[in-house]
Motif scaffolding. Structure first.
Motif, PDB file in Angstrom:
ATOM      1  N   VAL A  96      50.338 -12.692  43.679  1.00 59.04           N
ATOM      2  CA  VAL A  96      50.957 -11.964  42.575  1.00 59.04           C
ATOM      3  C   VAL A  96      51.614 -10.689  43.100  1.00 59.04           C
ATOM      4  O   VAL A  96      50.965  -9.866  43.770  1.00 59.04           O
ATOM      5  CB  VAL A  96      49.908 -11.631  41.496  1.00 59.04           C
ATOM      6  CG1 VAL A  96      50.540 -10.830  40.363  1.00 59.04           C
ATOM      7  CG2 VAL A  96      49.284 -12.909  40.954  1.00 59.04           C
ATOM      8  N   TRP A  97      52.897 -10.528  42.757  1.00 60.06           N
ATOM      9  CA  TRP A  97      53.677  -9.394  43.277  1.00 60.06           C
ATOM     10  C   TRP A  97      54.700  -8.961  42.221  1.00 60.06           C
ATOM     11  O   TRP A  97      55.324  -9.811  41.588  1.00 60.06           O
ATOM     12  CB  TRP A  97      54.390  -9.794  44.568  1.00 60.06           C
ATOM     13  CG  TRP A  97      55.076  -8.656  45.264  1.00 60.06           C
ATOM     14  CD1 TRP A  97      56.398  -8.325  45.198  1.00 60.06           C
ATOM     15  CD2 TRP A  97      54.461  -7.671  46.088  1.00 60.06           C
ATOM     16  NE1 TRP A  97      56.656  -7.197  45.943  1.00 60.06           N
ATOM     17  CE2 TRP A  97      55.473  -6.768  46.503  1.00 60.06           C
ATOM     18  CE3 TRP A  97      53.158  -7.454  46.518  1.00 60.06           C
ATOM     19  CZ2 TRP A  97      55.214  -5.679  47.319  1.00 60.06           C
ATOM     20  CZ3 TRP A  97      52.899  -6.374  47.343  1.00 60.06           C
ATOM     21  CH2 TRP A  97      53.920  -5.506  47.736  1.00 60.06           C
ATOM     22  N   PRO A  98      54.900  -7.657  42.026  1.00 59.60           N
ATOM     23  CA  PRO A  98      55.879  -7.198  41.029  1.00 59.60           C
ATOM     24  C   PRO A  98      57.312  -7.451  41.497  1.00 59.60           C
ATOM     25  O   PRO A  98      57.597  -7.447  42.691  1.00 59.60           O
ATOM     26  CB  PRO A  98      55.586  -5.703  40.905  1.00 59.60           C
ATOM     27  CG  PRO A  98      54.985  -5.331  42.225  1.00 59.60           C
ATOM     28  CD  PRO A  98      54.194  -6.527  42.665  1.00 59.60           C
ATOM     29  N   SER A  99      58.187  -7.659  40.550  1.00 64.25           N
ATOM     30  CA  SER A  99      59.591  -7.918  40.850  1.00 64.25           C
ATOM     31  C   SER A  99      60.425  -6.655  40.683  1.00 64.25           C
ATOM     32  O   SER A  99      59.973  -5.657  40.104  1.00 64.25           O
ATOM     33  CB  SER A  99      60.138  -9.003  39.920  1.00 64.25           C
ATOM     34  OG  SER A  99      60.127  -8.546  38.573  1.00 64.25           O
ATOM     35  N   MET A 100      61.637  -6.697  41.189  1.00 65.56           N
ATOM     36  CA  MET A 100      62.583  -5.609  40.946  1.00 65.56           C
ATOM     37  C   MET A 100      62.775  -5.433  39.443  1.00 65.56           C
ATOM     38  O   MET A 100      62.831  -4.300  38.931  1.00 65.56           O
ATOM     39  CB  MET A 100      63.929  -5.925  41.615  1.00 65.56           C
ATOM     40  CG  MET A 100      63.909  -5.919  43.127  1.00 65.56           C
ATOM     41  SD  MET A 100      63.905  -4.234  43.787  1.00 65.56           S
ATOM     42  CE  MET A 100      64.421  -4.549  45.479  1.00 65.56           C
ATOM     43  N   GLU A 101      62.880  -6.564  38.733  1.00 65.93           N
ATOM     44  CA  GLU A 101      63.095  -6.520  37.291  1.00 65.93           C
ATOM     45  C   GLU A 101      61.922  -5.868  36.573  1.00 65.93           C
ATOM     46  O   GLU A 101      62.105  -5.209  35.541  1.00 65.93           O
ATOM     47  CB  GLU A 101      63.304  -7.939  36.759  1.00 65.93           C
ATOM     48  CG  GLU A 101      64.584  -8.620  37.232  1.00 65.93           C
ATOM     49  CD  GLU A 101      64.470  -9.234  38.619  1.00 65.93           C
ATOM     50  OE1 GLU A 101      65.464  -9.815  39.086  1.00 65.93           O
ATOM     51  OE2 GLU A 101      63.389  -9.116  39.242  1.00 65.93           O
ATOM     52  N   PHE A 127      54.484  -1.430  48.610  1.00 60.22           N
ATOM     53  CA  PHE A 127      55.189  -1.447  49.885  1.00 60.22           C
ATOM     54  C   PHE A 127      55.436  -2.865  50.388  1.00 60.22           C
ATOM     55  O   PHE A 127      54.516  -3.625  50.651  1.00 60.22           O
ATOM     56  CB  PHE A 127      54.402  -0.660  50.935  1.00 60.22           C
ATOM     57  CG  PHE A 127      54.196   0.787  50.573  1.00 60.22           C
ATOM     58  CD1 PHE A 127      55.223   1.704  50.697  1.00 60.22           C
ATOM     59  CD2 PHE A 127      52.984   1.218  50.067  1.00 60.22           C
ATOM     60  CE1 PHE A 127      55.045   3.042  50.356  1.00 60.22           C
ATOM     61  CE2 PHE A 127      52.789   2.545  49.723  1.00 60.22           C
ATOM     62  CZ  PHE A 127      53.825   3.459  49.862  1.00 60.22           C
ATOM     63  N   LEU A 128      56.711  -3.207  50.483  1.00 55.57           N
ATOM     64  CA  LEU A 128      57.181  -4.429  51.127  1.00 55.57           C
ATOM     65  C   LEU A 128      58.635  -4.190  51.492  1.00 55.57           C
ATOM     66  O   LEU A 128      59.466  -3.952  50.616  1.00 55.57           O
ATOM     67  CB  LEU A 128      57.060  -5.643  50.201  1.00 55.57           C
ATOM     68  CG  LEU A 128      57.689  -6.950  50.709  1.00 55.57           C
ATOM     69  CD1 LEU A 128      56.972  -7.428  51.972  1.00 55.57           C
ATOM     70  CD2 LEU A 128      57.675  -8.025  49.642  1.00 55.57           C
ATOM     71  N   PRO A 145      61.592 -10.148  44.503  1.00 52.59           N
ATOM     72  CA  PRO A 145      60.385  -9.347  44.696  1.00 52.59           C
ATOM     73  C   PRO A 145      60.729  -7.880  44.934  1.00 52.59           C
ATOM     74  O   PRO A 145      61.744  -7.570  45.572  1.00 52.59           O
ATOM     75  CB  PRO A 145      59.732  -9.966  45.933  1.00 52.59           C
ATOM     76  CG  PRO A 145      60.311 -11.347  46.019  1.00 52.59           C
ATOM     77  CD  PRO A 145      61.698 -11.243  45.484  1.00 52.59           C
ATOM     78  N   TYR A 146      59.889  -6.990  44.414  1.00 60.32           N
ATOM     79  CA  TYR A 146      60.154  -5.559  44.617  1.00 60.32           C
ATOM     80  C   TYR A 146      60.007  -5.208  46.100  1.00 60.32           C
ATOM     81  O   TYR A 146      59.058  -5.627  46.762  1.00 60.32           O
ATOM     82  CB  TYR A 146      59.185  -4.704  43.800  1.00 60.32           C
ATOM     83  CG  TYR A 146      59.345  -3.237  44.085  1.00 60.32           C
ATOM     84  CD1 TYR A 146      60.382  -2.501  43.501  1.00 60.32           C
ATOM     85  CD2 TYR A 146      58.490  -2.578  44.967  1.00 60.32           C
ATOM     86  CE1 TYR A 146      60.550  -1.158  43.782  1.00 60.32           C
ATOM     87  CE2 TYR A 146      58.651  -1.235  45.249  1.00 60.32           C
ATOM     88  CZ  TYR A 146      59.682  -0.529  44.657  1.00 60.32           C
ATOM     89  OH  TYR A 146      59.846   0.806  44.937  1.00 60.32           O
TER      90      TYR A 146
END
Length: 624
Positions: A329-334, A374-375, A589-590
């Protein structure tokens, strides 16, 4: 400047100054003080000669020593900084042990394990909450050994905490750590074995428990609570120790059990592993990532056939293997764009509240302040395709206040339980991406958890570990470089209705949100009478019908106490790759850093952002 005086071994006074000019001397004196005490208490306490690769000191925790004599332990994901992001914390107060003679079964000379754990309580049942004090002591001892200066945990206890003048050696016996409601999961730098015998647990083999770290610690706890052979071996070890010493070993009934914590039908219902970090790094290969996933899935790591409860092993998807059961699970730019837009809209509706917040927190601005996620595009491009295929959208639950939460710093790993047999039958026929989307659209918002870990550890090799170079092929020794700390919540259903519990997360529709102090509707339904026992597990033979398992699950759900965990995101996430036949992502992905020239390289070409960059480049333009 404040100064404190301490007597040295020869009777002279050493002065500790808090000013910057004396910082170097002060650090040396503190280290010398620690070395004197530890070398006296344990002559074998020599510095490790092996080279240790040091990473970061990343745990977030408080030890609050109250004047009443109690100890409050707080394990959190939050740094000691202004609150701008969604965080998680666990808190428990441990009462002091009344003054009494030291039990004879405690042997201070035991090394406590084969991998160098100098734990001072040899008969601790490792893998049970009764080892909370042993793990905490070991963690603080490792910190003290690694410290380059400053106030060491051992020195602090000797100086300032009443009853702990002997330092860390006395901590484990000072407080009632057996009352812990969770398991403590620590990570320390170095090369460490997993603690599970190579050939498994056998009745004819000796069993010497020791402290494991990181994912191996989680695997060991799950083995101790779910593996019948491990449970039997631990019971035999405890019985032998009691017979030898004449003492009954400690352990609170609320957390101990000599049977599997989940009945067989629910062990078979264990399903997706959800990993939710806020930082990814390390250029994970498929083999490396799958190795970590397998460790978290043990025991019973293979995906069970949810449509078949007759005991036959269907195995896992031949192409994806263990990765078939993981959602990353990872936050998106959106997500962050939506977060900012909703915050602006809420600010307009809550002018007074925002004014009050901004007066106290001047760092809150239109952009939401610093984002601790951070990615980089470089790291993302170097990830194996099999890893990014498991990425799923971080979707916040609706009860999060957007105008006070500017970012995300909550970190967790958990294993879900599939309690609805009819639904699992239909879902098992779908491929992995379709399965996640089907579960996401389910009408039941409750998610039942086999276990849930709140942790400081992100998805890096320093935190999750990597195979030690040149290790024996049959060895499970892993190399860690970070300090990390987390707590593990394990569902428990052994027929003890007073202390059994099933951890549940939902969107707030079935419970009262807010304080989880045990009042109001913290528990979904009143638990059954104390004399009710766990339903019998009939039926792992081929003649049993599916209705039998439905009735068993229904009976368990009706009888067990359900405890809400305020998980801030949906545990049935949508896949980034919505088209099961394509590697292209529907969302980006963010990424906190996209250096010039990296927006359309490697895996970035699979994202909408990368495709946009490529389209502009073909036109000879630069993305605005």
């Amino acid at each position: 400047q404040a100064a404190a005086k301490k007597s040295t071994d020869n009777g002279t006074a050493a002065e500790y100054s808090d000013d910057e000019d004396g910082e170097g001397e002060r650090s040396e004196l503190l280290q010398d003080e620690y070395n004197r005490h530890t070398s006296t208490a344990d002559p074998t306490n020599d510095k490790e000669t092996k080279t240790v690769q040091w990473g970061v000191h990343h745990p977030k925790f408080f030890l609050l020593f109250e004047r009443s004599g109690s100890l409050v332990v707080i394990v959190s994901t939050s740094n000691l900084s202004p609150q701008t992001s969604t965080e998680g914390s666990w808190v428990q107060r441990f009462e002091p042990v009344e003054s009494m003679p030291r039990p004879s079964h405690i042997n201070r000379g035991d090394s406590g394990g084969s991998n160098g754990n100098n734990v001072r309580k040899s008969n601790v049942d490792h893998g049970m909450p009764s080892d909370f004090g042993a793990v905490l002591t070991d963690f603080l001892k490792r910190q003290s050994e690694a410290a380059a200066g400053g106030m060491l945990p051992d020195v602090f206890l000797r100086r300032y905490v009443q009853g702990l003048s002997s330092g860390l050696e006395a901590l484990i016996d000072r407080y009632r750590f057996d009352d812990a409601h969770v398991h403590l999961v620590s990570t320390v730098p170095g090369d460490h074995a997993g603690g599970i015998p190579r050939r498994g647990f056998r009745p004819d083999a000796s069993y010497r428990p020791s402290i494991a770290y990181g994912p191996q610690r989680v695997s060991f706890i799950l083995s101790r609570t779910l593996n019948k052979c491990h449970i039997t071996s631990a019971k035999a070890t405890r019985t032998a120790a009691e017979a030898t010493t004449g003492d009954r070993l400690g352990g609170s009934r609320k957390m101990q059990a000599d049977m599997e914590w989940l009945p067989p039908s629910l062990i078979a219902a264990k399903e997706q592993l959800v990993m939710q970090p806020t930082s990814m790094g390390g250029n994970w290969t498929r083999e490396e990532f799958e190795g970590i996933v397998r460790t978290y899935l043990r025991p019973h790591w293979t995906r069970p056939n949810h449509g078949n409860h007759l005991g036959e092993d269907e195995g896992v998807d031949a192409e994806n293997g263990a990765l078939e059961v993981v959602d990353l699970v990872w936050p998106s730019m959106e997500y962050f764009e939506t977060l900012r837009s909703k915050r602006r809209a809420l600010w307009k509706k809550h002018i007074k509240e925002v004014s009050s917040i901004t007066k106290r927190r001047t760092y809150i601005n239109d952009e939401g302040g610093e984002c601790p996620v951070f990615l980089s595009s470089v790291s993302f491009s170097n990830l194996d395709r099999s890893c990014i295929s498991r990425m799923a959208l971080f979707t916040p639950l609706p009860n999060i206040m957007m105008y006070t939460s500017a970012s995300l710093h909550f970190k967790s790993i958990c294993r879900l339980l599939q309690m609805n047999h009819k639904e699992s039958q239909a879902v098992s026929k779908l491929d992995s991406k379709q399965r996640r989307d089907q579960r996401h659209s389910s009408s039941d918002s409750r998610e039942y958890l086999s276990w849930f870990m709140l942790t400081s550890a992100c998805l890096s090799k320093g935190a999750q570990g990597q195979p030690t170079p040149y290790r024996d092929p049959s060895s499970d020794v892993m190399s860690y470089s970070n300090f990390e700390l987390g707590v593990l919540f394990c569902s428990r259903m052994v027929g003890d209705n007073k202390f059994d519990r099933l951890y549940v997360s939902d969107d707030g529709s079935s419970h009262t949100c807010g304080c989880q102090c045990g009042k109001g509707k913290r528990f979904y339904k009143p638990h059954a009478s104390a004399n009710q026992t766990r339903p019998r597990e009939k039926g792992h033979g081929k003649n049993n019908s599916n209705s039998t398992h439905n009735n068993q699950h229904s009976s368990l759900l009706e009888s067990v106490k359900k405890v809400h965990l305020p998980v801030p995101y949906q545990l049935r996430p949508r896949s980034y790759q919505e088209d099961a036949e394509s590697d292209f992502m529907s969302f980006t992905p963010y990424m906190h850093d996209i250096p010039e020239g990296t927006g359309c390289m490697g895996n970035m070409k699979l994202t909408p952002f990368g495709q946009k960059v490529a389209a502009y480049a073909q036109k000879g333009c630069v993305l605005p």
